[in-house]
Design an enzyme around this catalytic site. Structure first.
Site, short mmCIF file in Angstrom:
data_model
loop_
_atom_site.label_atom_id
_atom_site.label_comp_id
_atom_site.label_asym_id
_atom_site.label_seq_id
_atom_site.Cartn_x
_atom_site.Cartn_y
_atom_site.Cartn_z
N HIS A 35 -14.54 -2.16 49.26
CA HIS A 35 -14.14 -2.06 47.87
C HIS A 35 -14.59 -3.31 47.10
CE1 HIS A 35 -11.70 -0.92 44.42
NE2 HIS A 35 -11.11 -2.11 44.45
N ARG A 90 -18.35 -6.16 43.55
CA ARG A 90 -18.95 -7.48 43.34
C ARG A 90 -20.43 -7.57 43.70
NH1 ARG A 90 -15.57 -9.62 39.65
NH2 ARG A 90 -13.42 -9.45 40.34
N HIS A 113 -8.90 -9.95 44.09
CA HIS A 113 -8.86 -8.91 45.13
C HIS A 113 -7.66 -9.19 46.02
CE1 HIS A 113 -12.62 -7.06 43.88
NE2 HIS A 113 -12.84 -8.27 43.41
C1 LIG Z 1 -17.32 -6.43 36.45
C2 LIG Z 1 -15.87 -6.83 36.46
C3 LIG Z 1 -15.29 -7.32 35.31
C4 LIG Z 1 -13.93 -7.71 35.32
N1 LIG Z 1 -13.37 -8.22 34.18
C5 LIG Z 1 -12.08 -8.61 34.19
C6 LIG Z 1 -11.46 -9.19 33.01
O1 LIG Z 1 -12.08 -9.32 31.99
N2 LIG Z 1 -10.17 -9.58 33.09
C7 LIG Z 1 -9.43 -9.43 34.23
O2 LIG Z 1 -8.26 -9.79 34.22
N3 LIG Z 1 -9.97 -8.90 35.33
C8 LIG Z 1 -11.27 -8.50 35.35
N4 LIG Z 1 -11.81 -7.97 36.48
C9 LIG Z 1 -10.99 -7.86 37.69
C10 LIG Z 1 -10.55 -6.41 37.91
O3 LIG Z 1 -9.75 -5.94 36.84
C11 LIG Z 1 -9.76 -6.31 39.24
O4 LIG Z 1 -8.61 -7.12 39.13
C12 LIG Z 1 -10.57 -6.78 40.41
O5 LIG Z 1 -11.85 -6.21 40.40
C13 LIG Z 1 -9.85 -6.38 41.70
O6 LIG Z 1 -9.93 -4.99 41.82
P1 LIG Z 1 -8.83 -4.16 42.57
O7 LIG Z 1 -7.51 -4.36 41.93
O8 LIG Z 1 -9.33 -2.76 42.67
O9 LIG Z 1 -8.91 -4.83 44.03
P2 LIG Z 1 -7.76 -5.25 45.07
O10 LIG Z 1 -6.78 -6.16 44.44
O11 LIG Z 1 -8.50 -5.74 46.26
O12 LIG Z 1 -7.08 -3.92 45.41
C14 LIG Z 1 -7.76 -2.93 46.17
C15 LIG Z 1 -7.13 -1.61 45.84
O13 LIG Z 1 -5.78 -1.64 46.32
C16 LIG Z 1 -4.96 -0.93 45.41
N5 LIG Z 1 -3.98 -1.87 44.86
C17 LIG Z 1 -3.92 -3.20 45.06
N6 LIG Z 1 -2.86 -3.71 44.45
C18 LIG Z 1 -2.24 -2.68 43.85
C19 LIG Z 1 -1.08 -2.57 43.04
N7 LIG Z 1 -0.33 -3.62 42.72
N8 LIG Z 1 -0.73 -1.36 42.61
C20 LIG Z 1 -1.46 -0.26 42.89
N9 LIG Z 1 -2.57 -0.30 43.65
C21 LIG Z 1 -2.96 -1.50 44.11
C22 LIG Z 1 -5.86 -0.36 44.33
O14 LIG Z 1 -6.29 0.92 44.72
C23 LIG Z 1 -7.03 -1.29 44.37
O15 LIG Z 1 -8.23 -0.71 43.87
C24 LIG Z 1 -13.15 -7.58 36.51
C25 LIG Z 1 -13.76 -7.07 37.66
C26 LIG Z 1 -15.10 -6.70 37.65
C27 LIG Z 1 -15.72 -6.18 38.92
#
Ligand SMILES: Cc1cc2nc3c(=O)[nH]c(=O)nc-3n(C[C@H](O)[C@H](O)[C@H](O)COP(=O)(O)OP(=O)(O)OC[C@H]3O[C@@H](n4cnc5c(N)ncnc54)[C@H](O)[C@@H]3O)c2cc1C
Length: 324
Positions: A223, A228, A110
């Site tokens: 978020h 989570r 995150h």
């Molecule tokens: C049930 C579950 C299973 C998962 N399995 C895997 C897995 O197998 N492998 C793996 O690698 N990850 C996995 N993840 C992690 C997932 O892919 C995300 O990396 C993680 O949940 C963070 O989400 P996020 O990027 O929305 O959140 P944050 O990083 O907190 O970002 C919040 C929001 O900000 C915006 N944002 C942030 N950074 C950017 C950017 N660079 N560009 C554009 N918008 C951005 C987006 O809108 C994003 O939703 C899993 C997550 C969950 C909940």
């Protein structure tokens, strides 16, 4: 001079210990540790803002002319419903959390938080590792490659816990030998070199605990919690999300309520799912639908993937449209 809403017993602004706006619910959580898993915890170190801070920020964008449009609760609910989320970013929360390294690896994904983690290069890591309770030890899920299924029998769980314990004990014993440090900076064996801490730590397993300060705004925390606290997230990180949720519910109760109503408790339907619901509605009065009827409608609406069908059926059961 007290202002109009102030009673005579209330301290004036100048008499309060702080002039900053506070959240009464947030104050009661400051420094109060919530234990998580066997050695972990979460606590609120500091916070900035409250429900009123969200309203205050939103008023800037709406201008003073709309001041009487709605009360705080109504405005906050309106904002979340319409994804006007930047006012929620005016609230900041800072936590101190201690978690197994494998939880930290999920948590750190995150990206919208600020982190400062305990340094295993600088400090000696504690001999603390996570051994799941027997009821948290389960078989690999057959339906979800990222999940667990049936709880292990007591005997099997005992064997697993013993293996995890032995491995962690052994790797920590080697770590101690490698750093050759009695904990006060003096070598245990003066005739031997002490390996740098930054190298010695590499043999510790993912269940060892790390800790950090984690600061995030309310929008991004919601978020995080949406992802989570969800049943698809791993049990261990869910426990941390649940602990933080307890705190947030008190820091910003109105925003929390809106988040529950419009996000957590809401149901989103894809275009095809919406078509299926409409088609089923049109067939009301034709008698009870068999599961195969619903599948036929789903396929006709373009939902051919078995996984997507199962997800839709879960939603339909939740709505009482399809029998369990
Ligand atoms: C049930 C579950 C299973 C998962 N399995 C895997 C897995 O197998 N492998 C793996 O690698 N990850 C996995 N993840 C992690 C997932 O892919 C995300 O990396 C993680 O949940 C963070 O989400 P996020 O990027 O929305 O959140 P944050 O990083 O907190 O970002 C919040 C929001 O900000 C915006 N944002 C942030 N950074 C950017 C950017 N660079 N560009 C554009 N918008 C951005 C987006 O809108 C994003 O939703 C899993 C997550 C969950 C909940």
């Amino acid at each position: 001079m007290p202002n109009q809403s102030q009673t005579e017993d209330e301290p004036t602004l100048d008499e309060r210990p702080t002039k900053r706006p506070i959240s009464p619910g947030g104050e009661q959580w400051l420094g109060r540790r919530i234990p998580v898993l066997d050695h972990g915890f979460v606590y609120l170190v500091d916070y900035m803002g409250s429900d009123e801070a969200i309203e205050q920020a939103a008023r800037v964008s709406y201008g003073s002319g709309t001041r009487s449009v709605s009360a705080t609760r109504g405005l906050i609910r309106y904002l979340w419903r319409h994804r006007h989320t930047t006012p929620f970013e005016m609230v900041e929360l800072k936590f101190h959390a201690k978690m197994p390294i494998f939880v930290a690896r999920q948590w750190v994904r995150h990206r919208t938080a600020n982190i400062n983690e305990y340094s295993g290069r600088y400090s000696i890591l504690d001999k603390e590792f996570y051994i799941p309770e027997p009821e948290a030890l389960a078989t690999q899920s057959t339906g979800n490659k990222q999940g667990r299924q049936d709880v292990l029998s007591r005997d099997e769980a005992q064997i697993v816990r013993r293996m995890l314990l032995e491995d962690a004990e052994r790797s920590y014993a080697h770590y101690e030998q490698l750093i050759n440090d009695d904990g006060t900076g003096n070598p245990l064996e003066p005739d031997r070199s002490s390996l740098a801490r930054e190298l010695a730590r590499m043999n510790l397993s993912l269940n060892f605990y790390t800790q950090w300060y984690w600061k995030i705004d309310l929008h991004n925390l919601f978020h995080f919690l949406a992802l989570r606290q969800d049943a698809h997230a791993q049990y261990e990180i869910r426990e941390y999300a649940n602990a933080m949720a307890r705190i947030i519910g008190d820091v910003t109760p109105l925003a929390w309520e809106a988040f529950q109503d419009y996000e957590v408790g809401a149901l989103s339907l894809s275009r095809q799912e919406r078509d299926v619901v409409a088609a089923l509605w049109n067939r009301r009065g034709e008698g009870a639908l068999a599961a195969q009827d619903v599948i036929d409608v789903a396929v006709a609406c373009g939902l051919t993937s078995k996984r997507e069908q199962d997800e839709l059926f879960a939603k339909l059961r939740g709505l009482g449209i399809m029998p369990g």
